[in-house]
Design an enzyme around this catalytic site. Structure first.
Site, PDB file in Angstrom:
ATOM      1  N   SER A 238       0.861  -1.178   0.000  1.00 14.27           N
ATOM      2  CA  SER A 238       0.000   0.000   0.000  1.00 14.27           C
ATOM      3  C   SER A 238       0.892   1.221   0.000  1.00 14.27           C
ATOM      4  O   SER A 238       2.109   1.128   0.165  1.00 14.27           O
ATOM      5  CB  SER A 238      -0.905   0.019   1.237  1.00 14.27           C
ATOM      6  OG  SER A 238      -0.138   0.246   2.409  1.00 14.27           O
ATOM      7  N   LYS A 239       0.267   2.388  -0.182  1.00 14.60           N
ATOM      8  CA  LYS A 239       1.052   3.625  -0.171  1.00 14.60           C
ATOM      9  C   LYS A 239       1.751   3.813   1.173  1.00 14.60           C
ATOM     10  O   LYS A 239       2.744   4.514   1.274  1.00 14.60           O
ATOM     11  CB  LYS A 239       0.150   4.829  -0.459  1.00 14.60           C
ATOM     12  CG  LYS A 239      -0.354   4.876  -1.894  1.00 14.60           C
ATOM     13  CD  LYS A 239      -1.249   6.069  -2.129  1.00 14.60           C
ATOM     14  CE  LYS A 239      -1.792   6.085  -3.561  1.00 14.60           C
ATOM     15  NZ  LYS A 239      -2.718   7.208  -3.795  1.00 14.60           N
TER      16      LYS A 239
END
Length: 469
Positions: A238-239
């Site tokens: 994920s970011k």
């Protein structure tokens, strides 16, 4: 029906591999069906959206070669359209004004949690007409109270969600701005999107969006919800966790062809085939062949693919991407052989284009010092005579080719009655500055005769200075 797909990232961060794979699948499906691919920037989260992130998305898409047929559209430029349709839903009784404060809603949700219930808006203002004058309000969509939403997902099969599980979604905030779920619906309708490929984290949004589409009288696209990607550590990318920007892969020296080939296989397969050209991806790709399981990212596999493409792609195509790395390291490729020729002899010696630039500097500029370890071992007094003899034989060559250079080196070994190592290694250190290079015949061929002479003289002087010190 002509197929139209879209990639619709939010500019709140860079384009990472999860988004890039979604974009690739959407792009491939459109191309495989002779359709169109739309790029849309979903920037309604005004506080978190940035111009830098938007540009990073565009740069990533362009570097990957995923060109769009229409767009990029910006949602912030379409607010009038969203407002028009929200007013229509209000007039038709399919949406309503909600005057509940966020504090009041938070209190209700806390009470629901305490009772073990799913937190949700209770529909307080759904049918009320006693609207207070002058007070701010949100607009909520009147979700159907009964029935169910059926999603025939290309990847997950039939998904059914009861409308009783869904509350009345806010489609316009109290500040007048439309919300994500409403904007997506309007955009997909207006842009004629027929197939929506996106991450599985959007499954909860899909029934809400379908209900809004039906309330608007708009066609419902087909959906394909792609599973997550796990990192090398087994945790979801994920970011916020280990997701690397697509442009970081460029910076690290990967070819876009290698990254695309790697990403397409993270969830999709065509038999046992591992290597796919872009045209082969388009020919064989289908949404129904995407697996449901999460895929694990394996950096070593990506490196292997990158090496494959560096070695097998035409050097002229590799040079298009390698040139950036040479420039980034301050190497002027105008002062030496063609980049294509350097790539042809260096490609199987490195893992990345960044490494290729690092080990190829001596082709384009002189070096101030020899590698200390290599010089200590090979630029000793015993190497002076072989270097002078091989220099004379090289300077005497009428043609400067790998064949004639190789013959001159062999002739030196024969004349001095020594093994090739006694000639080759001192010569390699002399002309490259280190003990590593491709074979000497092709390496020297890419350097001018004058440059080779100058560097041998420098090595001989280096040996002499060491003798006298």
């Amino acid at each position: 029906m002509s197929v139209v797909t879209r990639f619709a990232p939010s500019p709140t961060g860079y384009l990472h591999v999860g988004g890039a794979r979604t974009a690739l699948y959407s792009w491939l499906y459109a191309k495989s069906q002779g359709g169109e691919f739309v790029l849309r920037i979903e920037d309604t989260d005004i506080e978190r959206s940035t111009e830098e992130a938007k540009q990073a998305i565009l740069d990533g898409m362009q570097w990957l070669g995923l060109s769009w047929d229409k767009g990029p559209y910006l949602q912030t430029e379409r607010f009038d359209r969203y407002k028009e349709l929200i007013e229509r839903l209000l007039e038709e009784g399919k949406a309503y004004k909600c005057f509940m404060s966020s504090q009041e809603l938070d209190e209700i949700r806390e009470q629901q949690k305490a009772r073990g219930e799913k937190p949700r808006y209770p529909g307080t203002w759904r049918d009320r007409t006693d609207h207070p004058e002058g007070e701010s309000y949100a607009v909520r969509f009147k979700n159907p109270l009964d029935g169910k939403v059926v999603i025939n997902d290309h990847i997950r099969g039939t998904i059914e969600i009861s409308n009783s599980e869904l509350d009345d979604l806010v489609i316009q905030r109290s500040d007048g701005t439309p919300t994500y779920n409403f904007c997506v619906v309007v955009d997909d309708w207006d842009m004629g999107i027929t197939h929506v490929v996106r991450g599985e984290d959007h499954i909860n949004n899909t029934p809400r969006q379908i209900n809004i589409l039906q309330a608007l009288g708009a066609p419902v696209p087909e959906y394909a919800h792609v599973s997550m990607i796990l990192g090398d550590d087994g945790k979801k990318l994920s970011k916020r966790h280990n997701a690397v920007s697509v442009m970081q892969y460029r910076d690290d020296g990967f070819l876009p062809q290698a990254l695309l080939n790697y990403l397409v296989r993270l969830g999709w397969a065509h038999g046992d085939q591992e290597i796919f050209s872009l045209s082969e991806m388009i020919e064989h790709f289908s949404l129904d062949a995407i697996g449901q399981s999460a895929s694990a990212f394996n950096t070593e596999k990506l490196i292997w693919l990158n090496q494959h493409y560096m070695k097998t792609m035409p050097a002229s195509e590799v040079a298009v991407f390698a040139k950036w790395h040479f420039a980034e390291q301050g190497i002027d490729t105008a002062n030496g052989p063609t980049l294509e020729n350097v790539i042809a002899i260096q490609a199987d010696r490195v893992k990345t284009l960044k490494e290729m630039a690092q080990i190829s500097r001596y082709f384009f500029e002189d070096f101030d010092e020899f590698d200390e370890k290599a010089a200590k071992k090979h630029l000793r007094p015993v190497a002076k005579e072989p270097l002078l003899v091989v220099k004379d034989k090289l300077l005497a060559l009428e043609t400067w080719t790998p064949e004639t250079i190789g013959e001159a080196i062999n002739a030196t070994a024969e004349a001095l009655g020594v093994g090739m190592g006694k000639i080759g290694m001192p010569l390699r250190v002399a002309v490259t500055g280190s003990g590593n290079s491709p074979s000497l015949d092709v390496t020297l061929n890419l350097l001018s005769k004058q440059k080779v002479e100058q560097r041998i003289d420098k090595a001989v002087s280096f040996i002499a200075n060491r003798e006298n010190s």
